[in-house]
Design a protein around this motif. Sequence first.
Motif, PDB file in Angstrom:
ATOM      1  N   PHE A  67       5.061  24.815  89.522  1.00 12.87           N
ATOM      2  CA  PHE A  67       3.702  25.356  89.463  1.00 12.87           C
ATOM      3  C   PHE A  67       3.188  25.344  88.019  1.00 12.87           C
ATOM      4  CE2 PHE A  67       1.154  29.317  88.778  1.00 12.87           C
ATOM      5  CZ  PHE A  67       0.034  28.952  89.496  1.00 12.87           C
ATOM      6  N   LEU A  68       4.077  25.625  87.067  1.00  9.81           N
ATOM      7  CA  LEU A  68       3.656  25.629  85.665  1.00  9.81           C
ATOM      8  C   LEU A  68       3.379  24.220  85.156  1.00  9.81           C
ATOM      9  CD1 LEU A  68       6.063  28.302  84.141  1.00  9.81           C
ATOM     10  CD2 LEU A  68       3.577  28.345  83.970  1.00  9.81           C
ATOM     11  N   LEU A 127       5.686  35.772  90.367  1.00 12.92           N
ATOM     12  CA  LEU A 127       6.166  34.432  90.006  1.00 12.92           C
ATOM     13  C   LEU A 127       7.098  34.469  88.798  1.00 12.92           C
ATOM     14  CD1 LEU A 127       2.813  32.432  90.316  1.00 12.92           C
ATOM     15  CD2 LEU A 127       4.710  32.447  91.940  1.00 12.92           C
ATOM     16  N   TYR A 148      14.503  35.901  85.565  1.00 18.62           N
ATOM     17  CA  TYR A 148      15.832  36.374  85.951  1.00 18.62           C
ATOM     18  C   TYR A 148      16.790  35.192  86.080  1.00 18.62           C
ATOM     19  CZ  TYR A 148      19.533  38.462  88.743  1.00 18.62           C
ATOM     20  OH  TYR A 148      20.744  38.878  89.207  1.00 18.62           O
ATOM     21  N   TYR A 149      16.287  34.130  86.703  1.00 20.15           N
ATOM     22  CA  TYR A 149      17.120  32.948  86.882  1.00 20.15           C
ATOM     23  C   TYR A 149      17.467  32.321  85.523  1.00 20.15           C
ATOM     24  CZ  TYR A 149      18.580  28.286  88.275  1.00 20.15           C
ATOM     25  OH  TYR A 149      19.287  27.132  88.424  1.00 20.15           O
ATOM     26  N   VAL A 176       8.427  27.805  90.734  1.00 24.97           N
ATOM     27  CA  VAL A 176       7.533  28.350  89.703  1.00 24.97           C
ATOM     28  C   VAL A 176       7.421  27.379  88.521  1.00 24.97           C
ATOM     29  CG1 VAL A 176       7.150  30.254  88.091  1.00 24.97           C
ATOM     30  CG2 VAL A 176       7.941  30.731  90.392  1.00 24.97           C
ATOM     31  N   GLY A 226      20.074  34.102  83.436  1.00 20.55           N
ATOM     32  CA  GLY A 226      21.454  33.997  83.874  1.00 20.55           C
ATOM     33  C   GLY A 226      22.094  32.644  83.578  1.00 20.55           C
ATOM     34  N   LEU A 227      21.301  31.709  83.044  1.00 24.32           N
ATOM     35  CA  LEU A 227      21.833  30.361  82.807  1.00 24.32           C
ATOM     36  C   LEU A 227      22.548  30.282  81.463  1.00 24.32           C
ATOM     37  CD1 LEU A 227      18.825  28.129  83.917  1.00 24.32           C
ATOM     38  CD2 LEU A 227      20.993  28.448  85.132  1.00 24.32           C
ATOM     39  N   GLN A 263      27.029  26.550  87.437  1.00 28.51           N
ATOM     40  CA  GLN A 263      27.679  27.852  87.289  1.00 28.51           C
ATOM     41  C   GLN A 263      28.740  28.038  88.370  1.00 28.51           C
ATOM     42  OE1 GLN A 263      23.748  29.646  87.647  1.00 28.51           O
ATOM     43  NE2 GLN A 263      24.583  31.301  86.450  1.00 28.51           N
ATOM     44  N   ALA A 302      13.178  29.433  94.245  1.00 25.59           N
ATOM     45  CA  ALA A 302      11.965  30.100  93.776  1.00 25.59           C
ATOM     46  C   ALA A 302      11.709  29.748  92.309  1.00 25.59           C
ATOM     47  CB  ALA A 302      12.095  31.609  93.946  1.00 25.59           C
ATOM     48  N   ALA A 303      12.777  29.780  91.501  1.00 27.05           N
ATOM     49  CA  ALA A 303      12.621  29.507  90.070  1.00 27.05           C
ATOM     50  C   ALA A 303      12.082  28.098  89.847  1.00 27.05           C
ATOM     51  CB  ALA A 303      13.955  29.699  89.356  1.00 27.05           C
ATOM     52  N   PHE A 304      12.643  27.132  90.572  1.00 23.13           N
ATOM     53  CA  PHE A 304      12.168  25.764  90.370  1.00 23.13           C
ATOM     54  C   PHE A 304      10.750  25.568  90.904  1.00 23.13           C
ATOM     55  CE2 PHE A 304      16.505  24.978  89.141  1.00 23.13           C
ATOM     56  CZ  PHE A 304      16.334  24.048  88.121  1.00 23.13           C
ATOM     57  N   LEU A 325      16.902  32.250  95.043  1.00 19.13           N
ATOM     58  CA  LEU A 325      16.386  32.490  93.686  1.00 19.13           C
ATOM     59  C   LEU A 325      16.195  31.178  92.939  1.00 19.13           C
ATOM     60  CD1 LEU A 325      15.767  34.571  91.412  1.00 19.13           C
ATOM     61  CD2 LEU A 325      18.144  34.277  90.708  1.00 19.13           C
ATOM     62  N   PRO A 339      11.279  36.390  89.112  1.00 21.72           N
ATOM     63  CA  PRO A 339      12.431  35.604  89.583  1.00 21.72           C
ATOM     64  C   PRO A 339      12.789  34.472  88.622  1.00 21.72           C
ATOM     65  CG  PRO A 339      10.730  35.722  91.277  1.00 21.72           C
ATOM     66  CD  PRO A 339      10.179  36.378  90.071  1.00 21.72           C
ATOM     67  N   LEU A 340      11.767  33.807  88.071  1.00 22.12           N
ATOM     68  CA  LEU A 340      12.061  32.703  87.157  1.00 22.12           C
ATOM     69  C   LEU A 340      12.780  33.209  85.903  1.00 22.12           C
ATOM     70  CD1 LEU A 340      11.865  29.758  86.267  1.00 22.12           C
ATOM     71  CD2 LEU A 340       9.635  30.256  85.292  1.00 22.12           C
ATOM     72  N   LEU A 396       0.655  33.119  83.117  1.00 18.60           N
ATOM     73  CA  LEU A 396       2.054  33.270  83.525  1.00 18.60           C
ATOM     74  C   LEU A 396       3.042  33.261  82.352  1.00 18.60           C
ATOM     75  CD1 LEU A 396       3.921  33.693  85.903  1.00 18.60           C
ATOM     76  CD2 LEU A 396       3.777  31.262  86.441  1.00 18.60           C
TER      77      LEU A 396
END
Lengths: 413, 283
Positions: free
Chosen positions: B29-30, A212, A218-219, B26, A222-223, B2, B22-24, B19, A215-216, A292
């Motif tokens: 989920f948090l 979990l 990494y994302y 997670v 990159g922002l 971007q 998936a990021a959003f 990606l 990927p978060l 997490l």
Amino acid sequence: MSEMTLSRQDRASAYAELRRRKLVAFLFVAPLLAFLLFAFVAPIASMLFRSIHEPTVADLIPDTLDKMADWDGQQMPPREVMNQFALDLKRLANDRTSGRLAGEINRSLPGASSVIQSSARQLRRIDDAELASSGTDALFKANKRWTEVEIWRTIQQSGNPYSVDQYLTALDLQKNPVDGSIEARDGPKIYVDLYTKTLRIALFITLLTIALGYPLSYYLAGLPDKTANLLIVFVLLPFWTSLLVRTTSWIALLQTNGVVNSFLMAIGIINEPMEMLYTEFATVIAMTHILLPFMILPLYSVMRGIDPSYFRAALSMGARPIPAFLRIYLPMSLPGLSAGALLVFIISVGYYITPALVGGTEGQMISNLIAFHMQQSNNWGLAAALGSILLAVILLLYWTYDRFVGTKNLSFG
Amino acid sequence: MQKLPAYFNFWHYLGHYGLKTAAFAVLLFLMLPILIIIPLSFNAEPYFTFTEGMLALDPAAYSTRWYTEILTDLKWTLAIQNSFIIGIASAIVATVLGTIAAVGLASPVMPFKRLITALLISPMIVPLIIIAAGMFFFYTRFNLVGTYTGLIIAHAALGVPFVIITVTATLAGFDRSLYNAAVGMGASPARAFWDITVPLIRPGVISGGLFAFVTSFDEVVVVLFLAGPEQRTIPRQMFSGLREQINPTILAVATLLILLSVALLITLELLRRRNERIRGERF
């Protein structure tokens, strides 16, 4: 410039100055060291000591144990020893402390408790002079198990205030009563199984947080700064929110009539509520949620420092994304990944509160058993031995962590 | 938004949006488990879940009765009071001792630096159950079990690593030449330390203190072993509530704690900015 050019006097005064500065630096740290020595180190040392030191029996029947000192444990003990024991047992019965002796002996020899307790009751009626001369017969009359050598051997062994027996129990081993060799205990390996289960749950949680968190992070890495700073708040807020608040919310979510079940039933995926709370699943998901951020924060801080142009260059030169990622980006993010993984693993191995609240019987971990032996079964020696083994595991992990990652990478927010 | 590189093909796009999704997911989920608590705490019924009325947004299904209950129930008011007393006192002890020690540790000639740092950090690494059990054995001898003093000492020990880490990080960014300049110009070392070093590391010290306070404020394992009924704290009260009879008062308390963490987060962010500004990294 080498030391040779300094005069002996200069060198001496330089060393004196260095020593003085070392002393000053140390004096700054000294108050905290003294404080922690009392507040933290000594308590843990006393727990370690308790795991091998159990003076209860030695304190209860010192005279019997004195007389037993020369007995080899093969044949029945001399009558003199048994007479003394009868006297001691009567004294304990009158002081109402025979139950403590019974409890202690019973731990090594199941069933001994009732033998000791019933005999103690009967001996109370006999006067001391008679017990001193024929206490042995009185014992034999009270219970025929006193004629077995095994119970006497157990008393002698429990009388030794120092022993590694608690460690043997904690590792599901036992000493063979006849020849003293160490062998596996009969029956299920409760403690070893629980350690294995704890490590398995911790490993599983670590893998989930990687799946979990990676990927978060990494994302986010990159922002642009502004967006990343805004979104990282959604990681920091849970991180700062009380552990009990988050555990509470998982109870509300997972219970039989809880939010998740109601939602799944409303959209028609399930017809009747699933049992999710008080299971190993509940422990894993709640702990993953709680830990997490410990994965994301170190990962993110390392990934922020990685120049994305290497990865982009590989892609623009025609590398396929997955091999390029595995060969270029992943190795560079490894310090953050290992820091996060070890941190999450170390914390989850010792977790207590969340499994205790949401884990039910199957979702319990080693800490919960330690708490049980501290608070309910009052077997402090065993709790201390289980705790020492857990501590050894954690220190080994921490040592690995310090060696490969270093505590420098620890930061909070 | 971007700008995506020109060489992107279909799979790159799929990867990119995959990606992002998936990021959003997670992030959701948090955050969701925390957000869900807030509306639940306004439940008019004594349940731990959404009632039909709540879902239909019927105003009658909502109430603030659980908040009133916190303020009137002596168990909760005592717990709140205890949490602040123990939290503030232990944070002060941890911050004072920890800051002084961090200054010593920052010295380049500090002997046994690695070993001592490891020791000072260890309360954070050792599982709480082991700490709590050990303290229970040891503090009994000094009659510290069931006292405020015992809990303050215990929680201060748990808060120390956070102070050490935070202040050490601030000191690492502290330019020693400023201190050296002051001493060079004739200030006494104590005066230079007090007038130059202390103001510059203050943001780090304050955040270290906040960490120590939160550590105590959120801690329950040690409290379970060391506290008597008089020293029950908020987490301890929540723990027994969750074990015995679950009622939405706990959700109301949880909501207040969430607000507290938001306030804390904002304070820490302001401190961080101030620290960067002082060091000249951001204007």
